[in-house]
Write a protein that holds these residues in place. Structure first.
Motif, mmCIF file in Angstrom:
data_model
loop_
_atom_site.group_PDB
_atom_site.id
_atom_site.type_symbol
_atom_site.label_atom_id
_atom_site.label_comp_id
_atom_site.label_asym_id
_atom_site.label_seq_id
_atom_site.Cartn_x
_atom_site.Cartn_y
_atom_site.Cartn_z
ATOM 1 N N VAL A 199 0.847 -1.193 0.000
ATOM 2 C CA VAL A 199 0.000 0.000 0.000
ATOM 3 C C VAL A 199 0.884 1.244 0.000
ATOM 4 C CG1 VAL A 199 -1.835 1.256 1.177
ATOM 5 C CG2 VAL A 199 -1.773 -1.248 1.307
ATOM 6 N N THR A 200 0.576 2.168 -0.896
ATOM 7 C CA THR A 200 1.246 3.462 -0.916
ATOM 8 C C THR A 200 0.340 4.493 -0.250
ATOM 9 O OG1 THR A 200 2.494 3.007 -2.925
ATOM 10 C CG2 THR A 200 2.102 5.327 -2.391
ATOM 11 N N VAL A 201 0.861 5.178 0.732
ATOM 12 C CA VAL A 201 0.126 6.253 1.405
ATOM 13 C C VAL A 201 0.689 7.589 0.912
ATOM 14 C CG1 VAL A 201 -0.404 7.367 3.609
ATOM 15 C CG2 VAL A 201 -0.430 4.864 3.426
ATOM 16 N N ALA A 202 -0.170 8.423 0.351
ATOM 17 C CA ALA A 202 0.252 9.698 -0.218
ATOM 18 C C ALA A 202 0.062 10.810 0.807
ATOM 19 C CB ALA A 202 -0.548 10.005 -1.481
ATOM 20 N N GLY A 203 1.168 11.310 1.345
ATOM 21 C CA GLY A 203 1.106 12.464 2.228
ATOM 22 C C GLY A 203 1.274 12.131 3.696
ATOM 23 N N LEU A 204 2.204 12.831 4.332
ATOM 24 C CA LEU A 204 2.296 12.819 5.787
ATOM 25 C C LEU A 204 1.239 13.786 6.331
ATOM 26 C CD1 LEU A 204 6.170 13.024 6.049
ATOM 27 C CD2 LEU A 204 4.786 11.091 6.832
ATOM 28 N N GLY A 205 1.023 13.781 7.610
ATOM 29 C CA GLY A 205 0.077 14.741 8.171
ATOM 30 C C GLY A 205 -1.031 14.079 8.944
ATOM 31 N N VAL A 206 -2.125 14.840 9.131
ATOM 32 C CA VAL A 206 -3.172 14.425 10.068
ATOM 33 C C VAL A 206 -3.911 13.175 9.613
ATOM 34 C CG1 VAL A 206 -3.525 16.719 11.036
ATOM 35 C CG2 VAL A 206 -4.808 16.039 9.016
ATOM 36 N N SER A 207 -3.929 12.896 8.310
ATOM 37 C CA SER A 207 -4.587 11.663 7.862
ATOM 38 C C SER A 207 -3.585 10.616 7.396
ATOM 39 C CB SER A 207 -5.582 11.967 6.736
ATOM 40 O OG SER A 207 -4.913 12.499 5.611
ATOM 41 N N GLY A 208 -2.478 11.041 6.797
ATOM 42 C CA GLY A 208 -1.524 10.088 6.252
ATOM 43 C C GLY A 208 -0.825 9.252 7.301
ATOM 44 N N ILE A 209 -0.379 9.887 8.372
ATOM 45 C CA ILE A 209 0.349 9.161 9.412
ATOM 46 C C ILE A 209 -0.537 8.121 10.099
ATOM 47 C CG2 ILE A 209 1.486 9.420 11.661
ATOM 48 C CD1 ILE A 209 2.671 12.053 10.606
ATOM 49 N N PRO A 210 -1.759 8.470 10.552
ATOM 50 C CA PRO A 210 -2.615 7.437 11.147
ATOM 51 C C PRO A 210 -2.924 6.306 10.167
ATOM 52 C CG PRO A 210 -3.463 9.626 11.652
ATOM 53 C CD PRO A 210 -2.376 9.802 10.633
ATOM 54 N N ALA A 211 -3.164 6.647 8.897
ATOM 55 C CA ALA A 211 -3.463 5.605 7.909
ATOM 56 C C ALA A 211 -2.290 4.648 7.761
ATOM 57 C CB ALA A 211 -3.798 6.250 6.565
ATOM 58 N N ALA A 212 -1.076 5.198 7.679
ATOM 59 C CA ALA A 212 0.110 4.348 7.544
ATOM 60 C C ALA A 212 0.259 3.416 8.748
ATOM 61 C CB ALA A 212 1.350 5.226 7.392
ATOM 62 N N LYS A 213 0.063 3.949 9.944
ATOM 63 C CA LYS A 213 0.205 3.140 11.150
ATOM 64 C C LYS A 213 -0.851 2.035 11.216
ATOM 65 C CE LYS A 213 2.324 6.684 14.112
ATOM 66 N NZ LYS A 213 2.114 7.562 15.308
ATOM 67 N N VAL A 214 -2.084 2.368 10.876
ATOM 68 C CA VAL A 214 -3.176 1.391 10.920
ATOM 69 C C VAL A 214 -2.926 0.259 9.930
ATOM 70 C CG1 VAL A 214 -5.599 1.077 10.256
ATOM 71 C CG2 VAL A 214 -4.974 2.910 11.829
ATOM 72 N N LEU A 215 -2.518 0.606 8.728
ATOM 73 C CA LEU A 215 -2.289 -0.416 7.707
ATOM 74 C C LEU A 215 -1.069 -1.280 8.043
ATOM 75 C CD1 LEU A 215 -3.039 1.802 4.594
ATOM 76 C CD2 LEU A 215 -4.412 -0.120 5.415
ATOM 77 N N HIS A 216 -0.028 -0.639 8.548
ATOM 78 C CA HIS A 216 1.159 -1.390 8.959
ATOM 79 C C HIS A 216 0.805 -2.380 10.072
ATOM 80 C CE1 HIS A 216 5.320 -2.265 9.997
ATOM 81 N NE2 HIS A 216 5.057 -1.941 11.253
ATOM 82 N N ALA A 217 -0.016 -1.949 11.011
ATOM 83 C CA ALA A 217 -0.410 -2.822 12.126
ATOM 84 C C ALA A 217 -1.215 -4.024 11.650
ATOM 85 C CB ALA A 217 -1.222 -2.021 13.145
ATOM 86 N N ARG A 218 -1.840 -3.903 10.477
ATOM 87 C CA ARG A 218 -2.625 -5.012 9.926
ATOM 88 C C ARG A 218 -1.805 -5.893 8.980
ATOM 89 N NH1 ARG A 218 -5.904 -1.947 12.169
ATOM 90 N NH2 ARG A 218 -8.082 -2.468 12.586
ATOM 91 N N GLY A 219 -0.503 -5.639 8.915
ATOM 92 C CA GLY A 219 0.371 -6.515 8.149
ATOM 93 C C GLY A 219 0.680 -6.051 6.749
ATOM 94 N N ALA A 220 0.206 -4.853 6.372
ATOM 95 C CA ALA A 220 0.491 -4.356 5.031
ATOM 96 C C ALA A 220 1.933 -3.863 4.939
ATOM 97 C CB ALA A 220 -0.472 -3.229 4.683
ATOM 98 N N ASN A 221 2.506 -3.958 3.737
ATOM 99 C CA ASN A 221 3.797 -3.336 3.450
ATOM 100 C C ASN A 221 3.520 -1.902 3.000
ATOM 101 O OD1 ASN A 221 5.401 -5.626 3.947
ATOM 102 N ND2 ASN A 221 4.879 -6.457 1.932
ATOM 103 N N VAL A 222 3.820 -0.937 3.845
ATOM 104 C CA VAL A 222 3.414 0.442 3.615
ATOM 105 C C VAL A 222 4.600 1.296 3.199
ATOM 106 C CG1 VAL A 222 2.362 2.499 4.648
ATOM 107 C CG2 VAL A 222 1.551 0.214 5.309
ATOM 108 N N THR A 223 4.413 2.052 2.122
ATOM 109 C CA THR A 223 5.366 3.065 1.713
ATOM 110 C C THR A 223 4.653 4.411 1.691
ATOM 111 O OG1 THR A 223 6.598 1.516 0.322
ATOM 112 C CG2 THR A 223 6.924 3.881 -0.098
ATOM 113 N N VAL A 224 5.186 5.370 2.427
ATOM 114 C CA VAL A 224 4.611 6.722 2.450
ATOM 115 C C VAL A 224 5.435 7.605 1.525
ATOM 116 C CG1 VAL A 224 4.024 8.723 3.870
ATOM 117 C CG2 VAL A 224 3.816 6.417 4.819
ATOM 118 N N VAL A 225 4.755 8.326 0.618
ATOM 119 C CA VAL A 225 5.431 9.294 -0.240
ATOM 120 C C VAL A 225 4.938 10.693 0.124
ATOM 121 C CG1 VAL A 225 5.756 7.648 -2.102
ATOM 122 C CG2 VAL A 225 3.715 9.081 -2.089
ATOM 123 N N ASN A 226 5.843 11.658 0.072
ATOM 124 C CA ASN A 226 5.503 13.012 0.494
ATOM 125 C C ASN A 226 6.242 14.029 -0.370
ATOM 126 O OD1 ASN A 226 4.056 14.531 2.703
ATOM 127 N ND2 ASN A 226 6.095 15.420 2.936
#
Length: 477
Positions: A19-46
């Motif tokens: 999963v690619t998460v687009a954007g750090l900030g108030v929605s991107g960071i929680p989304a990345a953490k939630v998906l990572h906790a569920r076992g996804a391979n997360v890459t955040v781009v900013n």
């Protein structure tokens, strides 16, 4: 208004999903953490690579999440899904690459909707150009008055991810949604929803008024009980007509006039329900008095009616509507009475950051010295000035784009005195209030309703309102 049966989405297996998460900030960071906790391979781009972004990246990388700073345009290899911050524009190269690869693009609202459990609380959803936050908070107050476990979430208050994944159990959620969030929420299906109004806004993001309206209209898709629209704003009713909803879902209007069947309205100072009553062609239910709405400005009464309609769609009794409206206190900088000085009222509506909001604010008072100006965001002011001219005692202009308002005043209200303060420093607000006090006479209202964004002079509209309030206090000292 078509009918169909909408089914819930199936739970997803996130283990190993890229999963690619687009954007750090108030929605991107929680989304990345939630998906990572569920076992996804997360890459955040900013896009950004400043000190704040590096600090946020370090926090995520410590959890095992990959972060790419300064490169928000390139789609990471192997991506299977993109989750974006709502403010990222649809024309960004990252999204073009994702669409070309056949990937879905979700926003934070879509992610929360997909992650909610099988017994999740239904959503009562609200959007519109203006009034969303106030109406959502009013709705939450009414729901609480009915004894329901609820929260105001979404574009305000508790984040939707926290609301659907946290330990707190809710009976129903009052959900504020922006046009950005709705654009990236294709499978959202609310219990009931309202579009409060439509006026040109964020057109640089959406590309056209038609695209903006279409994204607002997504809120009605799949509604189960009621699609609430503004009788005075035909565009909102048109969106209801175009929506695919569940069988049995009804169109419910709200109006400041006498309500017809399937509408809520006002009769002799009483808020009336003719939608959620038996035999609505003959019967009506009193909900509250206008004096129960704070402040009782026309557009705020409309907000109250919309909130009441959604609450009634959820089965809330009439008494809870009244009690919830009485208990509700608006946020700061929303038609907030600051003080009376020498029989002149000083009112802070710094939240009126566009012409539509300013028009509603100006309509609430009879004789006004108007403080306006700031960043116009591409807006024009002829219609606003034409509609409000008869109420203006005088105008004080501040901010970067004040000339646009001055020119509209010269065309449509040449008799109104105008003080043009050639300043964009924060201290200009004190001078503006002092000039407004000279123009005002007893019984007038000095109204800060800028019709513009604040960032040319202030960090945000809150700071602008605070400066106004401080200037008023200094005036009265």
């Amino acid at each position: 208004m078509g009918s169909r049966k909408v089914t819930s989405s199936e739970p997803l297996d996130w283990q190993g999903k890229h999963v690619t998460v687009a954007g750090l900030g108030v929605s991107g960071i929680p989304a990345a953490k939630v998906l990572h906790a569920r076992g996804a391979n997360v890459t955040v781009v900013n896009d950004g690579d400043d000190a704040r972004a590096r600090e946020q990246a370090a926090e995520l990388e410590a959890l095992g999440i990959t972060v790419r700073l300064g490169d928000g345009a390139t789609l990471p290899e192997g991506s299977e899904l993109v989750v974006t911050a709502p403010g990222w524009k649809p024309d960004k190269p990252l999204f073009a690459a994702a669409r070309e690869a056949g990937l879905e693009i979700w926003g934070d609202v879509e992610l929360a909707w997909r992650l909610r459990g099988p017994d999740a609380a239904p959503w009562l959803a609200i959007t519109g150009t203006n009034g969303k936050t106030t109406t959502t908070q009013m709705l939450a107050s009414i729901l609480k008055a009915a004894g329901l476990r609820t929260a105001a979430v979404g574009n305000i208050g508790v984040s939707l991810l926290d609301a659907v994944l946290g330990d707190e159990q809710y009976d129903v959620l009052a959900v504020e949604l922006s046009s950005y969030q709705l654009h990236w929420a294709p499978s959202l299906r609310a219990h009931s929803a309202a579009v409060l109004n439509l006026a040109p806004d964020h057109l640089d993001w959406h590309g056209s008024m038609e695209a903006y309206a279409a994204d607002k209209g997504r809120i009605y898709e799949g509604n189960r009980v009621a699609c609430v629209y503004n009788v005075a704003d035909k565009a909102t009713e048109d969106l209801v007509r175009e929506a695919d909803v569940e069988e049995g879902c009804r169109a419910v209007g709200f109006t400041l006039g006498t309500p017809g069947p399937s509408q809520l309205g006002v009769v002799e100072g009483i808020l009336i329900d003719r939608a959620f009553v038996e035999d609505r062609h003959k019967n009506a239910q009193e909900l509250a008095e206008i004096s129960d709405v704070h402040p009782p400005a026309p557009h705020n009464i409309a907000n109250a009616l919309a909130a009441a309609a959604l609450a009634r769609a959820f089965g809330v009794p009439a008494r809870a509507v009244r009690d919830g409206l009485r208990d509700f206190t608006p946020d700061a900088h929303r038609i907030a009475h600051v003080a009376d000085v020498d029989a002149v009222a000083y009112v802070d509506d710094s939240k009126a950051t566009n012409t539509h909001a300013a028009e509603a604010s100006l309509a609430a008072y009879e004789s006004i010295v108007w403080i306006a100006g700031g960043l116009a965001k591409g807006a024009t002011f002829d219609e606003l000035v034409t509609k409000s001219a008869k109420r203006l005692r005088g105008v004080v202009l501040i901010g970067q784009d004040r000339a646009l308002i001055h020119e509209a005043l010269a065309r449509h209200a040449p008799e109104v005195p105008v003080v043009d303060l050639d300043r964009t420093d924060t201290g200009a607000m004190l001078a503006a209030v002092q000039e407004a006090s000279r123009l005002a006479v007893a019984g007038d209202t000095v109204l800060l309703a800028p019709a513009c964004a604040s960032m040319d002079m202030f960090a945000n509209y809150n700071k602008r309102g605070d400066a106004f309030a401080e200037a008023v206090r200094e005036l009265g000292s």
